[in-house]
Enzyme design. Sequence first.
Site, PDB file in Angstrom:
ATOM      1  N   PHE A 180       0.706  -1.405  -0.011  1.00  0.00           N
ATOM      2  CA  PHE A 180      -0.123  -0.272   0.047  1.00  0.00           C
ATOM      3  C   PHE A 180       1.246   1.260  -0.255  1.00  0.00           C
ATOM      4  O   PHE A 180       1.580   1.212   0.253  1.00  0.00           O
ATOM      5  CB  PHE A 180      -0.864  -0.279   1.591  1.00  0.00           C
ATOM      6  N   ASN A 194      -9.314 -17.008  -8.621  1.00  0.00           N
ATOM      7  CA  ASN A 194      -8.950 -18.982  -8.549  1.00  0.00           C
ATOM      8  C   ASN A 194      -7.143 -19.066  -8.708  1.00  0.00           C
ATOM      9  O   ASN A 194      -6.285 -19.761  -8.944  1.00  0.00           O
ATOM     10  CB  ASN A 194      -8.971 -20.261  -9.540  1.00  0.00           C
ATOM     11  N   ASP A 205     -15.103 -13.042   3.146  1.00  0.00           N
ATOM     12  CA  ASP A 205     -14.581 -12.418   3.689  1.00  0.00           C
ATOM     13  C   ASP A 205     -15.202 -11.039   4.306  1.00  0.00           C
ATOM     14  O   ASP A 205     -16.996 -10.992   3.407  1.00  0.00           O
ATOM     15  CB  ASP A 205     -13.353 -11.276   3.685  1.00  0.00           C
ATOM     16  N   GLU A 233     -29.705 -43.864  -1.137  1.00  0.00           N
ATOM     17  CA  GLU A 233     -29.546 -42.624  -1.317  1.00  0.00           C
ATOM     18  C   GLU A 233     -30.246 -41.790  -1.558  1.00  0.00           C
ATOM     19  O   GLU A 233     -30.680 -40.772  -1.506  1.00  0.00           O
ATOM     20  CB  GLU A 233     -28.083 -42.427  -1.927  1.00  0.00           C
TER      21      GLU A 233
HETATM   22  C1  DGJ Z   1     -13.003 -23.300  -8.079  1.00  0.00           C
HETATM   23  C2  DGJ Z   1     -14.002 -23.197  -7.284  1.00  0.00           C
HETATM   24  O1  DGJ Z   1     -13.776 -23.345  -5.685  1.00  0.00           O
HETATM   25  C3  DGJ Z   1     -14.877 -24.537  -7.857  1.00  0.00           C
HETATM   26  O2  DGJ Z   1     -16.663 -25.174  -7.165  1.00  0.00           O
HETATM   27  C4  DGJ Z   1     -14.860 -24.827  -9.076  1.00  0.00           C
HETATM   28  O3  DGJ Z   1     -15.849 -23.802  -9.677  1.00  0.00           O
HETATM   29  C5  DGJ Z   1     -13.660 -24.649  -9.873  1.00  0.00           C
HETATM   30  N1  DGJ Z   1     -12.776 -23.626  -9.129  1.00  0.00           N
HETATM   31  C6  DGJ Z   1     -14.277 -24.132 -11.190  1.00  0.00           C
HETATM   32  O4  DGJ Z   1     -13.021 -24.304 -12.085  1.00  0.00           O
END
Ligand code: DGJ
Length: 728
Positions: A281, A481, A535, A615
């Site tokens: 920052f 991701n 968060d 199930e």
């Molecule tokens: C990470 C997510 O947490 C998963 O649930 C799934 O959506 C994958 N990415 C898809 O690439």
Amino acid sequence: MAIQVKEGKETLFTIQTKHTTYQMKTDAYGVLQHLWYGATIKGDMSYLLDYPDVGFSGNIYEAGNQRTYSLNTLPQEYACEGVGDYRISAVAVTHADGSNALDLRYQSYTIKKGKYAIQGLPAVYAAEKEAETLEIVLKDTASSVQVTLRYGVLPELDVLTRCVSISNLGDTTVQLTKAASLCLDVPYGKWEWMHFYGRHAMERIPERMPLLHGIQESSSTRGTSSHHQNPSVLLCSPDCTETSGSCIGAVFLYSGSFQTKIEYDQMRQTRLIMGLHPDLFRWELKPQETFDTPEVLFSYSENGMETLSHRFHKAIREHVCRGKYQLAERPILINNWEATYFDFNEEKILHIAQEAARLGVDMLVLDDGWFGKREDDNSGLGDWFVNEKKLKGGLDSLVSKIKALGMKFGIWFEPEMVSEDSDLYRCHPNWAIEIPGRKPMRGRYQLLLDMTNPDVQEYLYERISDILSSTDISYVKWDMNRSISDWYTALLPAERLGEMPHRYVLGIYALLERLTSAFPNVLFEGCSGGGGRFDAGMLYYCPQIWCSDDTDAYERTIIQYGTSFFYPTSTVGSHVSVVPNHQTGRITPMKSRAVTAMAGSFGYELDLNLLSEAEKEAVQQQIQQFKQYGSLIHNGKYYRLSNPMESNYAVWEFVSEDQKEVLVQGMIFRTEANMVRYCVPLRGLDKNCIYRLKDGTSYSGSALMKGGILLPKSWGDYYPVSLYFVGE
Ligand code: DGJ
């Protein structure tokens, strides 16, 4: 009035909530001293201040020969750098001449009805009659830097908020190098601290440690709040339990890099600082500019951690989460990720949806892989156009068929990312975050888009809104991701590049604000490889977040236990998946997977067609159960009846507001031969009420709370517990 001010030579500020008092005062030198945060008190707590003459603790010039007045030993409300307080600081600047001292003294205060908002940032909100705001203005003794400390008070909820505005009222530029949101000196008492650490697919594991002399820290420099540390912290008295002892909790409403630091000093005083991570920052404050920090929400309890959790749950559910789904019943969803990963077409998805609809699931969520060229995670991100090779008739055709089954439809995006193998990257390589002359770090093969770039934001808004308007979409899963690195944007001059990490987060918030306003009927669920951005900042836009990529019911009991200290059950996305579990290979009973997933916003993540008839019947029952218990689970009070890291069982409890409904769920981890049954005292019941189980057995509230309930006799491992009591 919750905020009381006694003006005089020294001005005393007292904030009273239902069960707590926060107090500070300006002293003869205009320094704002912190006096008290704890149980309700009357009167002026400054009698507790000690003024020792401590070696190597210098004195402000105005104090003359008074060697007992030192900023290094006195509790400060907002600690500065460079003027003799050598403990951790909340704020730091570099002036035009290169010096970095800041000596803040009191100027004025204002009290306002209602709770302040922060432009462009998430913040607790409340009706005007529910909250008050106190603003205290401090100014540097030698420069034109002015700091406004903001306190939001929700007296009935026993919570406070803090944030800070830093203004440059001078005519030369100032560099802001640190701007924490919370600085809390706790001069008395012995404390331990609890933070929530982890990793991908194992988030928010609680860890409680005594404070060591010196500095302890929990932080993220990943550009997101991270799987690895959560922006939340507890200070607890050593005797603090769920139901007794003192504790202070704080949670940061922010989704980027953060830092929580605690110093236990030479005087046995504790200082807690929480805010933006200063390593990532810098902010250039030109003349007449102001910087607003994000907000911290905090509370004190003298009755242990359970009370604190209840306050955070209420405050986050009712005063942070927003939108149509804030308090509404959440759809039970089925997500195709663990069922198909990238390998699907319309037929496969419909096949999953048909069985799900038959068993009572409300919504199908189409996860990663429906767009661009996306057969695996190497390509396609950024190309938010339907992949008609996979979905032959387009999205609308699939959605119409799903709707014809009586189900809603939801869809996955990962807006902040771009694959190098994508049309977007080929067309706009300069939209990706890369440092000229360096190869960028790749995470899951992908690069990040520069969310500070208005063109990027515009592109994403157009693409996402185009998809959302193209057919009837009720839900969006907003994924992310990888961690961020290679901070660089050509849009900022070199000397302002330090602003990028915060501007990135502001960019996400701006886009989310625009999209959630344009599509108020869509439920947004946050996600970052599961719980990497779980968060309170994200919860302002997305009332639920996929809690973890770990769907193993046993490990989830720990993840959800840690998550529960601050975040309400309704925010926790949680699904039943297949066994052996895809993350751990563990086999747990179907019923245990269901009770664990029900302690959240419930769903499935498997191909229901592959289950046995028995199930499938169980799934139908679980859906009925969640329809019945959902409101109790989301609106009731949540009690942690065991610590799953220390006992052989994980058991939790929901109690309705009128104490007439009680649900105890969980699992016994390992069964032993000739095993003695566990007896678990319940909490939060009406001691005079009679509570009846379905089989007709009844118990008094006092018996259940004092004597407890025997958990069922278990058979096999991860044996489920589910007891529903109705009070008469
Ligand atoms: C990470 C997510 O947490 C998963 O649930 C799934 O959506 C994958 N990415 C898809 O690439």
